[in-house]
Enzyme design. Structure first.
Site, PDB file in Angstrom:
ATOM      1  N   LYS A 112       0.835  -1.207   0.000  1.00  0.00           N
ATOM      2  CA  LYS A 112       0.000   0.000   0.000  1.00  0.00           C
ATOM      3  C   LYS A 112       0.872   1.261   0.000  1.00  0.00           C
ATOM      4  O   LYS A 112       0.537   2.257  -0.634  1.00  0.00           O
ATOM      5  CB  LYS A 112      -0.941   0.013   1.219  1.00  0.00           C
ATOM      6  CG  LYS A 112      -2.113  -0.949   1.097  1.00  0.00           C
ATOM      7  CD  LYS A 112      -3.197  -0.374   0.187  1.00  0.00           C
ATOM      8  CE  LYS A 112      -4.412  -1.249   0.011  1.00  0.00           C
ATOM      9  NZ  LYS A 112      -4.221  -2.491  -0.704  1.00  0.00           N
ATOM     10  N   LYS A 192      -3.004  -9.933  -8.162  1.00  0.00           N
ATOM     11  CA  LYS A 192      -4.386 -10.404  -7.966  1.00  0.00           C
ATOM     12  C   LYS A 192      -5.396  -9.388  -8.508  1.00  0.00           C
ATOM     13  O   LYS A 192      -5.083  -8.204  -8.652  1.00  0.00           O
ATOM     14  CB  LYS A 192      -4.641 -10.654  -6.482  1.00  0.00           C
ATOM     15  CG  LYS A 192      -4.658  -9.405  -5.631  1.00  0.00           C
ATOM     16  CD  LYS A 192      -5.444  -9.589  -4.332  1.00  0.00           C
ATOM     17  CE  LYS A 192      -5.813  -8.229  -3.760  1.00  0.00           C
ATOM     18  NZ  LYS A 192      -6.990  -8.176  -2.975  1.00  0.00           N
ATOM     19  N   LYS A 195     -10.005  -4.249  -6.617  1.00  0.00           N
ATOM     20  CA  LYS A 195     -10.826  -3.077  -6.926  1.00  0.00           C
ATOM     21  C   LYS A 195      -9.959  -1.862  -7.199  1.00  0.00           C
ATOM     22  O   LYS A 195     -10.320  -0.988  -7.960  1.00  0.00           O
ATOM     23  CB  LYS A 195     -11.719  -2.724  -5.727  1.00  0.00           C
ATOM     24  CG  LYS A 195     -12.774  -3.725  -5.403  1.00  0.00           C
ATOM     25  CD  LYS A 195     -13.708  -3.123  -4.353  1.00  0.00           C
ATOM     26  CE  LYS A 195     -14.054  -4.112  -3.266  1.00  0.00           C
ATOM     27  NZ  LYS A 195     -13.168  -4.053  -2.119  1.00  0.00           N
TER      28      LYS A 195
END
Ligand code: ADP
Length: 326
Positions: A112, A192, A195
């Protein structure tokens, strides 16, 4: 009493096939036989850049997605995380017994940080502690989530163990409930489906045209390589999706075509698009019913909150007492 189950999804966008196979399918499997709480984790949502003016509607969309996918409020409790303030209270209490250095080392935090270098905040670092609090608040034992969440499950168990050893047996050590599709690959060829990665996903609400369009962008190769289907990359991911949708016969055919250097990816993508759309049709029909009945959705949200608060008040009382706060 039946085992407790807890899982949540962030309201960062519409649900996609990864969320469906990795999390929602597990939820559906468990709701018949366990005491389940399924949440829209809006407090986790705000750890990455977001728009406050659309957060409420994003949360509601996920609730409607849950209901359309088959989560049944008569079988499970549906929660909006921020409507149960005990989550943050327990997270704070648990944070006092967990080392910062361990959180800084987690792969999810590092990812992140790399994704949002201008948005590295305390909440992001704190994410796994809040997630531990989410599950431990309900004394959850099983957590249906994708494989990407395994490091967070480990933190959860460490926190539970530490708390139990410091203050007496209180929490179970939660385990991940694995589904068949606990790692749905991205459409961009690596990583992966997520969203927050553009071009990586197919949403559960996509129509056939949109599914075709999204698959059209998925990278392939010249088709003239031959040999075994590769294990990673765009082509590998398309084959993995064929498997996920149980297109075994088609898988074998395209595998042979690949070996024979005559594979036509447009044909493969077409077969895949049709199968995905077929799987999503019942969900999309049910979704319309809930959209047309907003009062029912409101009621489900309020009832869920009431039931959840009753459970968590007991945990917080117990934790406060054990930690010497009352
Ligand atoms: P996203 O990464 O799309 O924002 P979340 O972080 O909100 O998804 O995760 C919601 C749930 O969906 C979690 O249980 C997570 O493990 C699962 N999940 C997300 N992406 C995938 C994927 N590609 N494959 C399998 N499960 C996934």
């Amino acid at each position: 009493m039946n085992k407790r189950v807890y899982s949540g999804i962030r309201a960062t966008g519409r649900l996609h096939l990864g969320n469906y196979f990795g999390a929602v399918k597990g939820m559906l499997e468990l709701q018949d036989n366990y005491d389940c709480i399924f949440s829209v984790v809006d407090l986790h949502t705000i750890t990455v850049p977001y728009d406050p003016s659309t957060l409420q509607s994003s949360v509601r969309e996920i609730i409607i997605d849950y209901l359309a996918a088959g989560l049944d409020p008569n079988k499970c409790k549906i929660e909006i995380q921020s409507m149960v303030p005990q989550h943050t209270e327990l997270a704070y209490l648990l944070s006092t017994i967990y080392p910062v250095s361990r959180l800084e080392d987690l792969p999810t935090y590092k990812e992140k940080k790399a994704q949002y270098p201008k948005y590295i905040n305390m909440g992001l670092l704190y994410y796994p502690v809040l997630m531990a609090a989410d599950v431990l608040l309900y004394k959850g034992e099983l957590v249906p989530v994708g494989i990407d969440q395994e490091p967070h499950l480990e933190v959860m168990r460490e926190i539970a163990r530490k708390f139990n050893s410091m203050f007496g047996q209180t929490f179970p050590e939660p385990q991940r409930f694995k589904t068949n599709g606990d790692y749905v690959p991205s459409l961009v060829g690596a990583g992966k489906m997520s969203k927050s990665i553009n071009g990586s996903f197919i949403n559960l609400t996509d129509d056939l045209k949109t599914i075709r369009k999204r698959l059209a962008y998925a990278p392939t190769d010249s088709g003239l390589i031959g040999g075994n289907v590769p294990e990673t990359g765009g082509v590998a991911n398309l084959f993995k999706l064929l498997k996920l949708f149980k297109l075994d016969k088609e898988y074998n055919k395209f595998e042979q075509d690949y070996r024979d250097k005559k594979i036509r990816y447009s044909e493969l993508k077409d077969v895949l698009a049709e199968a995905i759309f077929k799987e999503l049709q019942p969900f999309q029909a049910k979704r319309k019913e809930f959209i047309n009945n907003p009062k029912l959705v409101d009621l489900i949200i309020i009832e869920g909150q009431k039931k959840c608060i009753q459970i968590v008040e007991q945990t917080i009382k117990e934790v406060r007492k054990k930690m010497g706060l009352t």
